[in-house]
Write an enzyme that holds these catalytic residues in place. Sequence first.
Site, PDB file in Angstrom:
ATOM      1  N   ARG A  25       0.819  -1.384  -0.069  1.00 41.16           N
ATOM      2  CA  ARG A  25      -0.009   0.254   0.140  1.00 41.16           C
ATOM      3  C   ARG A  25       0.975   1.198  -0.257  1.00 41.16           C
ATOM      4  NH1 ARG A  25      -3.794  -1.854   5.096  1.00 41.16           N
ATOM      5  NH2 ARG A  25      -1.912  -3.185   5.260  1.00 41.16           N
ATOM      6  N   ASP A 112       5.503  -1.364  11.756  1.00 35.62           N
ATOM      7  CA  ASP A 112       5.030  -0.405  11.059  1.00 35.62           C
ATOM      8  C   ASP A 112       4.108   0.476  12.180  1.00 35.62           C
ATOM      9  OD1 ASP A 112       2.477  -1.840  11.856  1.00 35.62           O
ATOM     10  OD2 ASP A 112       1.949  -1.551   9.347  1.00 35.62           O
ATOM     11  N   GLU A 164     -10.858  -8.475  12.160  1.00 40.31           N
ATOM     12  CA  GLU A 164     -10.391  -7.522  11.116  1.00 40.31           C
ATOM     13  C   GLU A 164     -11.324  -6.823  10.314  1.00 40.31           C
ATOM     14  OE1 GLU A 164      -6.834  -6.943  10.639  1.00 40.31           O
ATOM     15  OE2 GLU A 164      -7.396  -7.972  12.552  1.00 40.31           O
ATOM     16  N   ASN A 179      -7.449  -2.761  17.889  1.00 46.66           N
ATOM     17  CA  ASN A 179      -6.276  -3.608  18.254  1.00 46.66           C
ATOM     18  C   ASN A 179      -5.027  -2.597  17.669  1.00 46.66           C
ATOM     19  OD1 ASN A 179      -4.134  -5.433  18.223  1.00 46.66           O
ATOM     20  ND2 ASN A 179      -4.611  -6.247  16.506  1.00 46.66           N
ATOM     21  N   TYR A 375      32.182  33.228  -4.003  1.00 50.04           N
ATOM     22  CA  TYR A 375      32.135  31.958  -3.905  1.00 50.04           C
ATOM     23  C   TYR A 375      33.525  31.629  -3.573  1.00 50.04           C
ATOM     24  CZ  TYR A 375      33.135  27.102  -5.089  1.00 50.04           C
ATOM     25  OH  TYR A 375      33.549  25.935  -4.941  1.00 50.04           O
ATOM     26  N   ASN A 386      38.984  40.576   5.445  1.00 55.98           N
ATOM     27  CA  ASN A 386      37.907  41.016   4.845  1.00 55.98           C
ATOM     28  C   ASN A 386      37.776  40.815   3.357  1.00 55.98           C
ATOM     29  OD1 ASN A 386      35.044  42.732   5.470  1.00 55.98           O
ATOM     30  ND2 ASN A 386      36.031  43.414   3.567  1.00 55.98           N
ATOM     31  N   TYR A 396      38.703  25.308  -9.861  1.00 53.10           N
ATOM     32  CA  TYR A 396      38.615  23.960 -10.606  1.00 53.10           C
ATOM     33  C   TYR A 396      38.921  24.560 -11.895  1.00 53.10           C
ATOM     34  CZ  TYR A 396      36.167  19.943 -12.645  1.00 53.10           C
ATOM     35  OH  TYR A 396      35.924  18.986 -13.259  1.00 53.10           O
TER      36      TYR A 396
HETATM   37  C1  UD1 Z   1      -2.735  -5.283  11.713  1.00 52.41           C
HETATM   38  C2  UD1 Z   1      -3.737  -5.981  12.489  1.00 52.41           C
HETATM   39  C3  UD1 Z   1      -4.776  -5.235  12.814  1.00 52.41           C
HETATM   40  C4  UD1 Z   1      -4.374  -4.223  13.741  1.00 52.41           C
HETATM   41  C5  UD1 Z   1      -3.403  -3.270  12.877  1.00 52.41           C
HETATM   42  C6  UD1 Z   1      -2.633  -2.188  13.748  1.00 52.41           C
HETATM   43  C7  UD1 Z   1      -3.644  -8.502  11.588  1.00 52.41           C
HETATM   44  C8  UD1 Z   1      -4.127  -9.537  10.904  1.00 52.41           C
HETATM   45  N1  UD1 Z   1      -4.147  -7.276  11.705  1.00 52.41           N
HETATM   46  O1  UD1 Z   1      -3.518  -4.778  10.474  1.00 52.41           O
HETATM   47  O2  UD1 Z   1      -5.492  -6.027  13.835  1.00 52.41           O
HETATM   48  O3  UD1 Z   1      -5.349  -3.302  14.273  1.00 52.41           O
HETATM   49  O4  UD1 Z   1      -2.265  -4.142  12.365  1.00 52.41           O
HETATM   50  O5  UD1 Z   1      -1.638  -1.400  13.062  1.00 52.41           O
HETATM   51  O6  UD1 Z   1      -2.496  -8.694  12.177  1.00 52.41           O
HETATM   52  N2  UD1 Z   1       3.865  -8.896   8.223  1.00 52.41           N
HETATM   53  C9  UD1 Z   1       4.576 -10.085   8.269  1.00 52.41           C
HETATM   54  N3  UD1 Z   1       4.398 -10.825   7.317  1.00 52.41           N
HETATM   55  C10 UD1 Z   1       3.100 -11.095   6.770  1.00 52.41           C
HETATM   56  C11 UD1 Z   1       2.297  -9.988   7.048  1.00 52.41           C
HETATM   57  C12 UD1 Z   1       2.663  -8.958   7.544  1.00 52.41           C
HETATM   58  O7  UD1 Z   1       5.838  -9.606   8.688  1.00 52.41           O
HETATM   59  O8  UD1 Z   1       2.719 -12.248   6.313  1.00 52.41           O
HETATM   60  C13 UD1 Z   1       4.219  -7.724   8.796  1.00 52.41           C
HETATM   61  C14 UD1 Z   1       4.208  -6.241   8.278  1.00 52.41           C
HETATM   62  O9  UD1 Z   1       5.474  -6.054   7.728  1.00 52.41           O
HETATM   63  C15 UD1 Z   1       3.677  -5.338   9.209  1.00 52.41           C
HETATM   64  C16 UD1 Z   1       3.064  -6.074  10.262  1.00 52.41           C
HETATM   65  O10 UD1 Z   1       3.144  -7.586  10.007  1.00 52.41           O
HETATM   66  O11 UD1 Z   1       4.762  -4.657   9.585  1.00 52.41           O
HETATM   67  C17 UD1 Z   1       1.457  -5.997  10.098  1.00 52.41           C
HETATM   68  O12 UD1 Z   1       1.073  -6.118   8.860  1.00 52.41           O
HETATM   69  P1  UD1 Z   1       0.076  -5.057   8.235  1.00 52.41           P
HETATM   70  O13 UD1 Z   1      -0.250  -5.789   6.900  1.00 52.41           O
HETATM   71  O14 UD1 Z   1       0.413  -3.651   8.320  1.00 52.41           O
HETATM   72  O15 UD1 Z   1      -1.223  -5.198   8.920  1.00 52.41           O
HETATM   73  P2  UD1 Z   1      -2.607  -4.341   9.197  1.00 52.41           P
HETATM   74  O16 UD1 Z   1      -3.452  -4.481   7.828  1.00 52.41           O
HETATM   75  O17 UD1 Z   1      -1.943  -3.026   9.485  1.00 52.41           O
HETATM   76 MG    MG Z   2      -0.005  -2.216   9.155  1.00 54.18          MG
END
Ligand code: UD1
Ligand code: MG
Length: 473
Positions: A25, A112, A164, A179, A375, A386, A396
Site C-alpha cells: 500500500r 509499522d 479484522e 487492536n 564563491y 575581509n 577548478y
Molecule cells: C494489523 C492487525 C490489525 C491491527 C493493525 C494495527 C492483523 C491481521 N491485523 O493490520 O488488527 O489493528 O495491524 O496497526 O495482524 N507482516 C509480516 N508477514 C506477513 C504479513 C505482515 O511480517 O505475512 C508484517 C508487516 O510487515 C507489518 C506487520 O506485519 O509490519 C503488520 O502487517 P499489516 O499488513 O500492516 O497489518 P494491518 O493491516 O495494518
Molecule cells: Mg499495518
Amino acid sequence: MHSGSVEEPKRSLAVVVLAAGLGTRMKSKTPKVLHQICGKPMITWVSEAVASVNPGRTLVVLGSGVEAVHQYLPQSAEVVNQAEQLGTGDAVRACRQALDGFEGSILVMYGDTPLVTGAELEELLREHEQGESACTMMSVELADPAHYGRVRRDSRGRVTGIVEHRDAGPEELAIREVNAGVYVFDAGPLWQALSRISDDNSQGEVYLTDAVGILVAHGDRVRAHRIDDETVVLGVNSRLDLAAAAAIMRRRILERHMLAGVTVTDPESTYVDAEVSIGRDTVIEPMTVLSGSTAIGEDCVIGPSSTVRDTVIDDGVRLACSHVSGAEIAAGCNVGPFTYIRPGTRLEAGAKAGAFVEIKNSHIGAGSKVPHLSYIGDAEVGDDTNIGAGNITANYDGVNKHRTEIGSHVHTGADTVFVAPVTAGDGSMTGAGSVITDDIPEGDLGISRVRQRNVAGYARRKSEGRKGGKDEG
Ligand code: UD1
Ligand code: MG
C-alpha cells in the site's frame, strides 16, 4: 521506570517484530519499515522502543524483497525469515523454531507502528506480569476506527476476540476499540493457538489476531490494556499514514525541545529530526528544517526559512534564510541571509558569511568576513580578513580542484578572482577587479587590471547625437 542500560539483567522476555511485509500500500521500491519518520527509519524507532524494555532476545521477521532492512537492525537482533508473506500469524509461527524451549513472555509487535514508545511497552509488560492472562494486548478507542482490527468483548466486558475490519459485519464495524498490534503472550499458549489458526477469511491470510479468539475459546484469559493516547497506535500502511505519523512525531520532538528551554516560534512550520540537539534560549524561527546529526548551541537564532543538515553550530550564532550542510560554525558567527554553506566548511568564532555567498570545503578564520556575493571553495582564510564583494576562488581547472590561501588581516578588493593554486600573504591587499594568478607576498598589494584611460568629450558627443536624432524623428 524503564531503562535500556546494559547493566540491568535481561528479563525472561523475547520480542518478535514483524517486518516481512512488502508494504504494497506504500507503492514504493523501498521496504515499508525503511521509510523515514523525522530522520529515522520506522524500524529504528521500533527497535529503540524494544531495546528500552531490555528483552533477553529480539527476533525480527523479514521476508524476500525486504533484505535491505537487515542492515538497519541492532547487532543483537536475530533475523528470522518468513518464506512467503502468508499473514501476521504465519510470521510469528516462523519464529517457533528459533524460540524452541523459551518459556517466558513473548512480546509481539509490528514494524509499522513507530509511535509506540518504550514507556507503553513497559506498561503493557507490567500489566501482563501482574495479571493472570495468557495474553495481554494493547488497545485504544478511536473516534474513527478506520482499518484497524476491532476488539470484541462479551456482555461482561471480557475480551473475546479481534475481528479484522475486512471480515467485520456492520455491528462489529461500529466498535471503536481497536487492536494496536502490540501483544504479550505466554510462550506455551501462543504456540498452541498459532497451530490452530486457519486462513479462512476474506484475505486468505493467517491472522495473528485470531490467536486471541482461539485462546479465549480454549478457556485462557486475554486482557486488553487500553491506552488513552490514540496517537500512539498509528499503523503506517500508506503514504498518508506516513505523513500523519511524522506530524505526530514532529510535535513530540518539538515539545521535548520547548520543555528544555528552546523557543520554537511556529511549531507548525518547524521540522526537527530526532537526533538534533538544541541548546537553551535558542530561538528557532518559522519555516526552518534541522536535520540529520545537527547540533546547535545556546542563545542562537536559527531561521526563518533555513535548512541545516549534519552541522555543528556553537553558541550565539545568527543564521537566517540560509542552507547549510556538513559544516561547523563556531560561536558568534553570522550567516545569511541567502547563504549556502557546503560540506567541509568551518567558520571560526565571530566570522560572517553574508548575502548570496557560497562557501565550500573552506576554513574561514576568526572574525573574518565574506559579506556579499562571493564563491569561496577549497580555501583557507586567516583571521580578521575581509573579502570584498563578489570575490571568486577559481578552484577548478576542469580536471583538478586547487586550494586558495588567503592569510590573516587581508583586504581583498571587490570582484577579485583568485586562480588557484594561489596564496595571498598576511596583511596583503588586492585591487578591485583583479585576477590573481601569482602569489602575493605578505603586506603587498596584488593588482592586475588594464589601466583606465579617459576619452575626452566622448560621452557628451554621444548624448548630443542622441538628442539630435530624437528631434529629427
Ligand atoms: C494489523 C492487525 C490489525 C491491527 C493493525 C494495527 C492483523 C491481521 N491485523 O493490520 O488488527 O489493528 O495491524 O496497526 O495482524 N507482516 C509480516 N508477514 C506477513 C504479513 C505482515 O511480517 O505475512 C508484517 C508487516 O510487515 C507489518 C506487520 O506485519 O509490519 C503488520 O502487517 P499489516 O499488513 O500492516 O497489518 P494491518 O493491516 O495494518
Ligand atoms: Mg499495518
